[in-house]
Design a protein around this motif. Structure first.
Motif, mmCIF file in Angstrom:
data_model
loop_
_atom_site.group_PDB
_atom_site.id
_atom_site.type_symbol
_atom_site.label_atom_id
_atom_site.label_comp_id
_atom_site.label_asym_id
_atom_site.label_seq_id
_atom_site.Cartn_x
_atom_site.Cartn_y
_atom_site.Cartn_z
ATOM 1 N N THR A 192 0.725 -0.957 0.023
ATOM 2 C CA THR A 192 -0.358 -0.231 0.061
ATOM 3 C C THR A 192 1.184 0.912 0.373
ATOM 4 O OG1 THR A 192 -1.868 -0.934 1.236
ATOM 5 C CG2 THR A 192 -1.696 1.155 1.363
ATOM 6 N N VAL A 193 0.890 2.360 -0.991
ATOM 7 C CA VAL A 193 0.986 3.217 -1.439
ATOM 8 C C VAL A 193 0.900 4.634 -0.817
ATOM 9 C CG1 VAL A 193 3.092 4.050 -2.771
ATOM 10 C CG2 VAL A 193 3.182 1.794 -2.808
ATOM 11 N N VAL A 194 1.070 5.467 -0.075
ATOM 12 C CA VAL A 194 0.479 6.745 0.367
ATOM 13 C C VAL A 194 1.871 7.792 -0.387
ATOM 14 C CG1 VAL A 194 0.535 8.394 2.058
ATOM 15 C CG2 VAL A 194 -0.374 6.794 2.528
ATOM 16 N N LEU A 195 0.894 8.107 -1.407
ATOM 17 C CA LEU A 195 2.243 9.021 -2.103
ATOM 18 C C LEU A 195 1.395 11.002 -2.631
ATOM 19 C CD1 LEU A 195 -0.195 8.031 -5.693
ATOM 20 C CD2 LEU A 195 2.134 6.495 -4.717
ATOM 21 N N ALA A 196 3.070 10.789 -1.877
ATOM 22 C CA ALA A 196 3.191 12.596 -1.540
ATOM 23 C C ALA A 196 3.334 13.257 -2.398
ATOM 24 C CB ALA A 196 3.816 12.329 -0.180
ATOM 25 N N GLY A 197 3.320 14.228 -2.613
ATOM 26 C CA GLY A 197 3.514 15.526 -3.723
ATOM 27 C C GLY A 197 2.893 16.687 -3.551
ATOM 28 N N ARG A 198 3.507 18.021 -3.643
ATOM 29 C CA ARG A 198 2.769 19.386 -3.392
ATOM 30 C C ARG A 198 1.456 19.453 -4.378
ATOM 31 N NH1 ARG A 198 8.257 21.683 -4.341
ATOM 32 N NH2 ARG A 198 9.267 21.998 -2.451
ATOM 33 N N ARG A 199 1.501 18.400 -5.439
ATOM 34 C CA ARG A 199 0.189 19.193 -6.567
ATOM 35 C C ARG A 199 -0.515 17.596 -6.133
ATOM 36 N NH1 ARG A 199 1.583 20.013 -11.675
ATOM 37 N NH2 ARG A 199 3.293 18.692 -11.311
ATOM 38 N N LYS A 200 -1.600 17.375 -6.317
ATOM 39 C CA LYS A 200 -2.830 16.810 -6.335
ATOM 40 C C LYS A 200 -2.956 15.734 -7.851
ATOM 41 C CE LYS A 200 -7.571 14.457 -4.978
ATOM 42 N NZ LYS A 200 -8.670 15.325 -4.104
ATOM 43 N N ASP A 201 -3.072 16.664 -8.740
ATOM 44 C CA ASP A 201 -3.546 15.988 -10.196
ATOM 45 C C ASP A 201 -1.852 15.073 -9.819
ATOM 46 O OD1 ASP A 201 -5.873 17.465 -9.526
ATOM 47 O OD2 ASP A 201 -5.182 18.844 -11.275
ATOM 48 N N PRO A 202 -1.475 15.282 -10.715
ATOM 49 C CA PRO A 202 -0.052 13.575 -10.484
ATOM 50 C C PRO A 202 -0.035 13.502 -9.605
ATOM 51 C CG PRO A 202 1.167 16.426 -10.970
ATOM 52 C CD PRO A 202 -0.572 16.475 -9.990
ATOM 53 N N LEU A 203 -0.356 13.008 -8.574
ATOM 54 C CA LEU A 203 -1.051 12.074 -7.753
ATOM 55 C C LEU A 203 -2.303 10.581 -8.031
ATOM 56 C CD1 LEU A 203 0.175 13.506 -4.326
ATOM 57 C CD2 LEU A 203 1.885 12.593 -5.802
ATOM 58 N N VAL A 204 -2.906 11.426 -8.982
ATOM 59 C CA VAL A 204 -4.001 11.311 -8.962
ATOM 60 C C VAL A 204 -3.734 10.108 -9.838
ATOM 61 C CG1 VAL A 204 -6.428 11.317 -9.813
ATOM 62 C CG2 VAL A 204 -5.076 12.897 -7.795
ATOM 63 N N GLU A 205 -2.887 11.029 -11.430
ATOM 64 C CA GLU A 205 -1.914 10.735 -12.407
ATOM 65 C C GLU A 205 -1.299 9.081 -12.238
ATOM 66 O OE1 GLU A 205 0.861 11.445 -15.452
ATOM 67 O OE2 GLU A 205 -1.560 12.470 -15.730
ATOM 68 N N THR A 206 -0.779 9.373 -11.036
ATOM 69 C CA THR A 206 -0.135 8.287 -10.231
ATOM 70 C C THR A 206 -1.106 7.221 -9.955
ATOM 71 O OG1 THR A 206 2.199 9.707 -10.266
ATOM 72 C CG2 THR A 206 2.279 6.939 -9.146
ATOM 73 N N ALA A 207 -1.757 7.784 -9.390
ATOM 74 C CA ALA A 207 -2.316 6.308 -8.763
ATOM 75 C C ALA A 207 -3.102 5.551 -10.059
ATOM 76 C CB ALA A 207 -3.568 6.963 -8.232
ATOM 77 N N ALA A 208 -4.052 6.504 -11.206
ATOM 78 C CA ALA A 208 -4.298 5.937 -12.194
ATOM 79 C C ALA A 208 -3.405 4.688 -12.593
ATOM 80 C CB ALA A 208 -5.097 6.802 -12.733
ATOM 81 N N LEU A 209 -2.337 5.083 -13.088
ATOM 82 C CA LEU A 209 -1.082 4.350 -13.941
ATOM 83 C C LEU A 209 -1.155 3.008 -12.995
ATOM 84 C CD1 LEU A 209 1.595 6.995 -14.730
ATOM 85 C CD2 LEU A 209 0.118 6.219 -16.397
ATOM 86 N N ALA A 210 -1.913 2.861 -11.887
ATOM 87 C CA ALA A 210 -1.278 1.557 -11.198
ATOM 88 C C ALA A 210 -2.445 0.480 -11.840
ATOM 89 C CB ALA A 210 -1.363 1.424 -9.795
ATOM 90 N N GLY A 211 -3.139 1.126 -12.345
ATOM 91 C CA GLY A 211 -4.444 0.271 -13.029
ATOM 92 C C GLY A 211 -4.776 -0.712 -11.746
ATOM 93 N N ALA A 212 -5.138 -2.272 -11.879
ATOM 94 C CA ALA A 212 -5.402 -2.921 -10.786
ATOM 95 C C ALA A 212 -5.156 -2.613 -9.412
ATOM 96 C CB ALA A 212 -5.740 -4.187 -11.336
ATOM 97 N N ASP A 213 -3.898 -2.299 -9.382
ATOM 98 C CA ASP A 213 -3.396 -2.532 -7.739
ATOM 99 C C ASP A 213 -3.623 -0.769 -7.574
ATOM 100 O OD1 ASP A 213 -1.694 -4.702 -7.695
ATOM 101 O OD2 ASP A 213 -0.476 -3.815 -9.503
ATOM 102 N N ALA A 214 -4.387 0.271 -7.708
ATOM 103 C CA ALA A 214 -4.969 1.560 -7.509
ATOM 104 C C ALA A 214 -5.978 1.188 -5.969
ATOM 105 C CB ALA A 214 -5.772 2.360 -8.761
ATOM 106 N N ALA A 215 -6.591 0.405 -6.389
ATOM 107 C CA ALA A 215 -6.772 0.839 -5.166
ATOM 108 C C ALA A 215 -6.030 0.614 -3.404
ATOM 109 C CB ALA A 215 -7.827 -0.540 -4.741
ATOM 110 N N ARG A 216 -5.080 0.570 -3.601
ATOM 111 C CA ARG A 216 -3.753 0.812 -2.837
ATOM 112 C C ARG A 216 -3.420 1.556 -2.537
ATOM 113 N NH1 ARG A 216 -0.594 -3.020 -3.899
ATOM 114 N NH2 ARG A 216 -1.278 -4.593 -5.605
ATOM 115 N N ALA A 217 -3.460 2.904 -3.665
ATOM 116 C CA ALA A 217 -2.397 3.447 -3.805
ATOM 117 C C ALA A 217 -3.483 4.535 -3.350
ATOM 118 C CB ALA A 217 -2.332 4.161 -4.869
ATOM 119 N N VAL A 218 -3.002 5.643 -2.498
ATOM 120 C CA VAL A 218 -3.890 6.842 -1.763
ATOM 121 C C VAL A 218 -2.881 8.615 -1.876
ATOM 122 C CG1 VAL A 218 -4.378 7.522 0.929
ATOM 123 C CG2 VAL A 218 -3.831 5.220 0.160
ATOM 124 N N PRO A 219 -3.167 9.216 -2.570
ATOM 125 C CA PRO A 219 -2.336 10.874 -3.283
ATOM 126 C C PRO A 219 -2.801 11.395 -1.804
ATOM 127 C CG PRO A 219 -3.750 9.811 -4.317
ATOM 128 C CD PRO A 219 -4.136 8.483 -3.480
#
Length: 254
Positions: free
Chosen positions: A35-62
């Protein structure tokens, strides 16, 4: 945490997860079951990273956060504590850079911006992770700091970045030493030239002051090494490792 202890869910925080090495390593951890908490200044790139995870996106938390700000870092780790109750891995990756600049021309503002994003940001996140790791059950965890070849040997006209990365090397050693009593391991990965995505490799400063395009490597090699470090039991540590193209100037920068 003992070597035999296994957790049903492994919780990690990756800073600078909205692009580049941070994004690649976050996706690698997600694919590996973290499970990965995605940290960064801007929300949109974090959301994009989560989307790129495909089936694993449920474990990505921007979670947008400014790692140079103590209050913002506190809110980030409060969110981790509230959602998951623990943290097993922090990858201190975020960094600001600046153009090659002669030492006498470096502004105080640029100095603070680079130092704050690399050295202060890594400290603030490590301190927050320490506070959780030492008190959680099972106790302990791991911190991986993103250094650079510049943490060992400088390029010309890069005093702020070089000083900041040298600070990271000292931070890594202190965290590793101080973490022993809490079952916290800390190591550093010094990453060489990674092949850019969607743009040409820029020319970089050489020891003789000239600019040259250097060899690069695929970011997957970085991801693979981070996964090796991340999945070790906390009683085992890769203290420091350099991953770079074999032909990249490094020793003596020549």
């Amino acid at each position: 945490m003992t070597e035999s202890a296994e957790l049903a869910e492994k919780i990690s925080v990756v800073t600078g997860a909205g692009s580049g090495i941070g994004r690649a390593c976050a996706l690698g951890l997600l694919a590996d079951g973290w499970t990965v908490v995605l940290a960064g200044r801007r929300k949109d790139p974090l959301v994009e990273t989560a989307a790129l995870a495909g089936a694993d996106a449920a474990r990505a938390v921007p979670v947008p956060a400014d790692i140079t700000d103590g209050d913002s870092v506190a809110r980030l780790f409060d969110e981790v504590a509230t959602r998951f109750g623990r943290i097993d891995l922090l990858f201190n990756n975020a960094a600001d850079t600046m153009p090659y600049t002669p030492t006498e021309d470096v502004s105080v503002e640029d100095w603070h911006r680079v130092m704050d994003s690399i050295a202060t940001g890594s400290f603030l996140c490590a301190r927050a992770a320490y506070r959780m790791m030492k008190d959680q059950t099972p106790r302990g965890g791991r911190i991986i700091n993103n250094g650079a070849p510049s943490a060992q040997v400088p390029r010309p006209d890069s005093i702020a970045f070089t000083a900041a990365k040298h600070a990271v090397a000292g931070l890594t050693r202190s965290l590793s030493l101080d973490g022993r009593r809490y079952d916290i391991s800390c190591g550093q990965i010094d990453i060489g030239n990674v092949t850019p995505v969607g743009r040409e490799q820029p020319a970089v400063r050489q020891a003789d002051g000239t600019l040259r395009v250097e060899p690069t490597m695929d970011v997957r090699h970085v991801v693979e090494m981070v996964l090796v470090m991340a999945n070790l039991p906390v009683g085992v540590n890769v203290q420091s490792v350099a991953v770079m193209p074999s032909a990249m100037p490094y020793v003596g920068r020549g």
